[in-house]
Design a protein around this motif. Structure first.
Motif, PDB file in Angstrom:
ATOM      1  N   ARG A 143       1.038  -1.165   0.337  1.00 19.30           N
ATOM      2  CA  ARG A 143      -0.068   0.068  -0.260  1.00 19.30           C
ATOM      3  C   ARG A 143       0.720   1.241   0.057  1.00 19.30           C
ATOM      4  O   ARG A 143       0.535   2.198  -0.707  1.00 19.30           O
ATOM      5  CB  ARG A 143      -0.953  -0.058   0.957  1.00 19.30           C
ATOM      6  N   GLU A 144       1.976   1.580   0.174  1.00 19.86           N
ATOM      7  CA  GLU A 144       2.642   2.133   1.088  1.00 19.86           C
ATOM      8  C   GLU A 144       3.918   2.498   1.697  1.00 19.86           C
ATOM      9  O   GLU A 144       4.352   1.173   2.102  1.00 19.86           O
ATOM     10  CB  GLU A 144       2.242   3.708   1.437  1.00 19.86           C
ATOM     11  N   ASP A 145       5.233   2.489   0.118  1.00 19.45           N
ATOM     12  CA  ASP A 145       6.660   1.905   1.020  1.00 19.45           C
ATOM     13  C   ASP A 145       7.064   3.435   0.973  1.00 19.45           C
ATOM     14  O   ASP A 145       7.812   4.508   0.147  1.00 19.45           O
ATOM     15  CB  ASP A 145       6.957   1.367  -0.385  1.00 19.45           C
ATOM     16  N   PHE A 146       7.940   4.034   1.921  1.00 20.18           N
ATOM     17  CA  PHE A 146       8.451   4.753   2.630  1.00 20.18           C
ATOM     18  C   PHE A 146       9.954   4.826   3.067  1.00 20.18           C
ATOM     19  O   PHE A 146       9.647   3.613   4.450  1.00 20.18           O
ATOM     20  CB  PHE A 146       7.162   6.271   3.011  1.00 20.18           C
ATOM     21  N   GLU A 147      10.623   5.756   3.047  1.00 19.25           N
ATOM     22  CA  GLU A 147      12.286   5.976   3.866  1.00 19.25           C
ATOM     23  C   GLU A 147      11.902   6.703   4.719  1.00 19.25           C
ATOM     24  O   GLU A 147      11.082   7.706   4.908  1.00 19.25           O
ATOM     25  CB  GLU A 147      13.112   6.397   2.983  1.00 19.25           C
ATOM     26  N   PHE A 148      12.294   6.319   5.982  1.00 20.94           N
ATOM     27  CA  PHE A 148      12.246   7.275   7.608  1.00 20.94           C
ATOM     28  C   PHE A 148      13.923   7.186   7.771  1.00 20.94           C
ATOM     29  O   PHE A 148      14.677   6.197   7.700  1.00 20.94           O
ATOM     30  CB  PHE A 148      11.746   5.690   8.193  1.00 20.94           C
ATOM     31  N   ASP A 149      14.091   8.479   7.528  1.00 15.42           N
ATOM     32  CA  ASP A 149      15.619   8.455   7.963  1.00 15.42           C
ATOM     33  C   ASP A 149      16.091   9.126   9.400  1.00 15.42           C
ATOM     34  O   ASP A 149      16.840  10.160   9.508  1.00 15.42           O
ATOM     35  CB  ASP A 149      16.534   9.347   6.677  1.00 15.42           C
ATOM     36  N   MET A 150      14.868   9.212  10.744  1.00 13.84           N
ATOM     37  CA  MET A 150      14.879   9.750  11.589  1.00 13.84           C
ATOM     38  C   MET A 150      16.890   8.676  12.374  1.00 13.84           C
ATOM     39  O   MET A 150      17.109   8.084  12.301  1.00 13.84           O
ATOM     40  CB  MET A 150      14.472   9.462  12.381  1.00 13.84           C
ATOM     41  N   PRO A 151      17.222   9.949  12.330  1.00 14.89           N
ATOM     42  CA  PRO A 151      19.030   9.672  12.911  1.00 14.89           C
ATOM     43  C   PRO A 151      18.688   9.009  14.448  1.00 14.89           C
ATOM     44  O   PRO A 151      17.537   8.723  14.507  1.00 14.89           O
ATOM     45  CB  PRO A 151      19.645  10.652  13.574  1.00 14.89           C
ATOM     46  N   ARG A 152      20.058   7.807  14.493  1.00 16.54           N
ATOM     47  CA  ARG A 152      19.797   6.692  15.807  1.00 16.54           C
ATOM     48  C   ARG A 152      20.868   7.543  16.136  1.00 16.54           C
ATOM     49  O   ARG A 152      21.514   7.452  15.671  1.00 16.54           O
ATOM     50  CB  ARG A 152      20.408   5.691  14.318  1.00 16.54           C
ATOM     51  N   PRO A 153      20.600   6.564  17.390  1.00 20.39           N
ATOM     52  CA  PRO A 153      19.839   5.821  18.370  1.00 20.39           C
ATOM     53  C   PRO A 153      18.285   6.543  18.164  1.00 20.39           C
ATOM     54  O   PRO A 153      18.873   7.947  18.427  1.00 20.39           O
ATOM     55  CB  PRO A 153      19.777   5.816  19.387  1.00 20.39           C
ATOM     56  N   ARG A 154      17.255   6.431  17.985  1.00 18.84           N
ATOM     57  CA  ARG A 154      15.899   7.200  17.477  1.00 18.84           C
ATOM     58  C   ARG A 154      15.400   7.468  18.924  1.00 18.84           C
ATOM     59  O   ARG A 154      15.205   6.639  19.684  1.00 18.84           O
ATOM     60  CB  ARG A 154      15.052   6.506  16.627  1.00 18.84           C
ATOM     61  N   ASP A 155      14.518   8.470  19.247  1.00 22.77           N
ATOM     62  CA  ASP A 155      13.806   8.761  20.213  1.00 22.77           C
ATOM     63  C   ASP A 155      12.637   8.587  19.926  1.00 22.77           C
ATOM     64  O   ASP A 155      11.401   9.276  18.958  1.00 22.77           O
ATOM     65  CB  ASP A 155      13.982  10.783  20.560  1.00 22.77           C
ATOM     66  N   ILE A 156      11.779   7.748  20.487  1.00 20.38           N
ATOM     67  CA  ILE A 156      10.187   7.359  20.704  1.00 20.38           C
ATOM     68  C   ILE A 156       9.591   8.498  20.966  1.00 20.38           C
ATOM     69  O   ILE A 156       8.088   8.064  20.834  1.00 20.38           O
ATOM     70  CB  ILE A 156      10.033   5.985  20.793  1.00 20.38           C
ATOM     71  N   THR A 157       9.725   9.478  21.704  1.00 22.47           N
ATOM     72  CA  THR A 157       8.926  10.580  22.072  1.00 22.47           C
ATOM     73  C   THR A 157       8.841  12.044  21.599  1.00 22.47           C
ATOM     74  O   THR A 157       8.473  12.596  21.726  1.00 22.47           O
ATOM     75  CB  THR A 157       9.162  10.648  23.743  1.00 22.47           C
ATOM     76  N   SER A 158       9.788  11.528  19.688  1.00 27.40           N
ATOM     77  CA  SER A 158      10.537  12.332  19.375  1.00 27.40           C
ATOM     78  C   SER A 158       8.937  13.227  18.848  1.00 27.40           C
ATOM     79  O   SER A 158       8.174  11.950  17.907  1.00 27.40           O
ATOM     80  CB  SER A 158      11.374  12.940  18.402  1.00 27.40           C
ATOM     81  N   PRO A 159       8.690  14.371  18.451  1.00 28.30           N
ATOM     82  CA  PRO A 159       7.701  14.419  16.578  1.00 28.30           C
ATOM     83  C   PRO A 159       8.181  13.725  16.339  1.00 28.30           C
ATOM     84  O   PRO A 159       6.490  13.688  15.359  1.00 28.30           O
ATOM     85  CB  PRO A 159       7.888  16.242  16.806  1.00 28.30           C
ATOM     86  N   ALA A 160       8.915  13.433  15.101  1.00 30.36           N
ATOM     87  CA  ALA A 160       9.230  12.835  13.822  1.00 30.36           C
ATOM     88  C   ALA A 160       8.888  11.927  13.930  1.00 30.36           C
ATOM     89  O   ALA A 160       8.209  11.221  12.909  1.00 30.36           O
ATOM     90  CB  ALA A 160      10.581  13.257  13.585  1.00 30.36           C
ATOM     91  N   PHE A 161       8.976  11.285  15.172  1.00 36.92           N
ATOM     92  CA  PHE A 161       8.656   9.895  15.335  1.00 36.92           C
ATOM     93  C   PHE A 161       7.523   9.417  15.435  1.00 36.92           C
ATOM     94  O   PHE A 161       6.865   8.622  14.504  1.00 36.92           O
ATOM     95  CB  PHE A 161       9.828   9.026  16.591  1.00 36.92           C
ATOM     96  N   ASN A 162       6.217  10.005  16.161  1.00 31.69           N
ATOM     97  CA  ASN A 162       5.204   9.904  16.564  1.00 31.69           C
ATOM     98  C   ASN A 162       4.449  10.750  15.134  1.00 31.69           C
ATOM     99  O   ASN A 162       3.302  10.417  15.391  1.00 31.69           O
ATOM    100  CB  ASN A 162       4.366  11.072  17.332  1.00 31.69           C
ATOM    101  N   ASP A 163       5.015  11.443  14.176  1.00 28.29           N
ATOM    102  CA  ASP A 163       4.611  12.043  12.853  1.00 28.29           C
ATOM    103  C   ASP A 163       4.066  10.723  11.908  1.00 28.29           C
ATOM    104  O   ASP A 163       2.941  10.045  12.088  1.00 28.29           O
ATOM    105  CB  ASP A 163       4.931  12.622  11.903  1.00 28.29           C
ATOM    106  N   ALA A 164       5.364   9.797  11.957  1.00 30.49           N
ATOM    107  CA  ALA A 164       5.904   8.610  11.345  1.00 30.49           C
ATOM    108  C   ALA A 164       4.686   7.565  11.858  1.00 30.49           C
ATOM    109  O   ALA A 164       3.892   6.975  11.448  1.00 30.49           O
ATOM    110  CB  ALA A 164       6.868   8.105  11.182  1.00 30.49           C
ATOM    111  N   LYS A 165       4.929   7.732  13.146  1.00 29.89           N
ATOM    112  CA  LYS A 165       3.822   6.104  13.590  1.00 29.89           C
ATOM    113  C   LYS A 165       2.545   7.278  13.560  1.00 29.89           C
ATOM    114  O   LYS A 165       1.421   6.127  13.364  1.00 29.89           O
ATOM    115  CB  LYS A 165       4.101   6.328  16.145  1.00 29.89           C
TER     116      LYS A 165
END
Length: 258
Positions: free
Chosen positions: A218-240
């Protein structure tokens, strides 16, 4: 050249008890480059594991073809290591012997087997447990043995089918961190099946969301958030939110079709 090329793959199973055919995957195409970490997400029964098994060579597509390094996949091969949900270790063998088992089948001597296995035992954090048996280890440690065994084959591609699903939350987090570090060190390509959106976003640099059965991308997208990833960050939660929205839409369509 792409490491993995999936070209117009379809897979149909015959349900003999009901005398009908079931289309599990329909016309899936995608390319996976060297050193990609691709996570496959989607509703239960959408064909994630079936697609993984076809890349591994355990199953053949009903239509289309899969290539790894430009070579058609017709059977399992040493260029593709597989890690299952359960590590399928041999309980009568020690950690070192489980990791090095395929070297024994190739006729290598004990000293060489142990020497080559040690690198990967160290890599997955099991130094000091070489002489332990699977029954003496935790679930997470046994899964590390399975990963070390796959790595020892020196594959270009590692295929993982929900390998951390049965682990407790803390062990799962530790294993996810370990896996990312291993991927970064050895520069292999990983295709990882999971039901967890958080796990996919912690691990993957690409997220492929599949539809309900018959499974399509259905959808295939790149997720290039820097590592280690902060699961509380706005970028992570937007992707979620983006991924959860897609999965909820698919779940709604499943209920409407029932």
């Amino acid at each position: 050249m792409a490491e993995i090329a999936i070209r117009n793959i379809s897979k149909t199973f015959t349900d003999r008890s009901r005398d009908r055919d079931v289309v599990a995957i329909d016309n899936v195409s995608m390319t996976i480059a060297d050193h990609d970490f691709v996570c496959l997400l989607g509703p239960s029964g959408c064909g994630k594991s079936t697609l993984l098994n076809m890349i591994a060579g355990f199953e053949q597509p009903s239509a289309g073809r899969i290539e790894v390094g430009g070579v058609p996949v017709e059977k399992p091969g040493a260029d593709r290591g597989v890690v299952f949900q359960q590590p399928t270790l041999m309980p009568w063998l020690t950690v070192a012997d489980n990791v090095a088992f395929h070297l024994k089948l190739k006729g290598l001597g004990k000293a060489e087997r142990r020497e080559r296995a040690q690198r990967f035992i160290d890599l997955v954090g099991l130094t000091g447990f070489e002489g332990h048996f699977p029954s003496e280890l935790s679930g997470g440690m046994n899964q590390r043995v399975g990963i070390a065994r796959a790595l020892l084959m020196n594959p270009r591609v590692i295929l993982m089918d929900e390998p951390f699903a049965a682990l407790d939350a803390q062990t799962k987090l530790e294993m996810q961190e370990e896996l990312v570090q291993i991927w970064q060190r050895i520069a292999c390509t990983i295709v990882f099946v999971t039901h967890s959106v958080d796990e996919a976003l912690v691990l993957g640099n690409r997220i492929a969301v599949m539809t309900r059965r018959p499974g399509r991308i259905r959808e295939d997208f790149e997720f290039d958030m820097p590592r280690p990833r902060d699961i509380t960050s706005p970028a992570f939660n937007d992707a979620k939110r983006r991924v959860l929205g897609l999965i909820r839409e698919e779940a709604t369509l499943v209920r409407r079709a029932a």
